[in-house]
Design an enzyme around this catalytic site. Sequence first.
Site, PDB file in Angstrom:
ATOM      1  N   GLU A 167      29.548  29.374  -6.888  1.00 66.05           N
ATOM      2  CA  GLU A 167      28.741  30.392  -7.564  1.00 66.05           C
ATOM      3  C   GLU A 167      29.336  30.781  -8.912  1.00 66.05           C
ATOM      4  O   GLU A 167      28.609  31.118  -9.854  1.00 66.05           O
ATOM      5  CB  GLU A 167      28.634  31.643  -6.683  1.00 66.05           C
ATOM      6  CG  GLU A 167      27.498  31.615  -5.693  1.00 66.05           C
ATOM      7  CD  GLU A 167      26.164  31.929  -6.343  1.00 66.05           C
ATOM      8  OE1 GLU A 167      25.722  31.127  -7.200  1.00 66.05           O
ATOM      9  OE2 GLU A 167      25.575  32.950  -6.003  1.00 66.05           O
ATOM     10  N   THR A 226      21.706  35.252 -16.131  1.00 66.40           N
ATOM     11  CA  THR A 226      22.553  36.236 -15.458  1.00 66.40           C
ATOM     12  C   THR A 226      23.478  36.921 -16.450  1.00 66.40           C
ATOM     13  O   THR A 226      23.718  38.128 -16.368  1.00 66.40           O
ATOM     14  CB  THR A 226      23.384  35.558 -14.348  1.00 66.40           C
ATOM     15  OG1 THR A 226      22.493  34.951 -13.421  1.00 66.40           O
ATOM     16  CG2 THR A 226      24.257  36.568 -13.622  1.00 66.40           C
TER      17      THR A 226
END
Length: 312
Positions: free
Chosen positions: A132, A185
């Site tokens: 991630e 993000t």
Amino acid sequence: MNEIKLFCPATIANLNCGFDVLGTCLEGIGDEMIIRKTVDKGIKITKITGADLPLETDKNVAGVAALAICKEANNRIALEHGFEIEIHKKIKAGSGIGSSSASAAGAVFGINELLGKPFTKNELVDFAMKGEAIASGCEHADNVAPCLLGGFTLVRGYNPLDVIRIESPIALYAVVLHPHIVVKTSDARAVLSPVVTLKNAITQIGNLGGLIAGLYTSDYALISRSLQDVLIEPMRKQLIPNFDLVKNTALQNGALGAGISGAGPSIFALCKGQENAEKVAFAMSESYQNTGIVFDMHLSKINPGGVEIIKT
């Protein structure tokens, strides 16, 4: 077993009041992966469909997560083989419903199965977080944890990693509207303030505690009252066209709550019962038609199991 095929589900992170610590797992929306043992040691990404993502192992979230689990496995048992990974993306990258976490979680789950399951699912979360970090710039578990464990998950802490799985109330459904726009993000984090008021912190803590209590007791009214975000949503909603309209439409049609899924741009709503979820999904869709932005709608029960093996 030398080969395994997996379904790697989508997830909703944050759930309004649980920024970076709360997530849930969806049914029917997810990627597929095939992982094979190989004679040659190491990790190789052999095929990716549905997205333009790097095949280089150290640049791919699945590859990095796979390297992490193999490194630890080699410390416990001498690995005599490597792994090939095929990724078939069904979750659009940047959708806000856990595209990168599905790949990272699937990689570590599959390799663990092929190794005879030497690691617990909670240990797998730690490995998946390494992948991630390639996508988001930091290790976080609010997507990979529900993807691996199913249901709802609360990340109580990271040092050491402490993840608590929470069973979903049986009648809970999720609706997700995914606009085909890109919200990075990094951009979604850049708009956030590092400082919050004491008043807002107290409100957010109360909502998080209320939501957890509501999930444990299947108190849908308490869940509804607690699905409020006074810290993150006010700053991020500007990145999503017509966010307020869609959220208000969901609430007016009976949703328990609605908000931004992960970093966005997807907008989620939680509903009690399938009939109400279908009504909310239709209303949200109707409200977004006039934007001219292409979008997808998903309606899902909460997935109790997370990543699963596809029988072939």
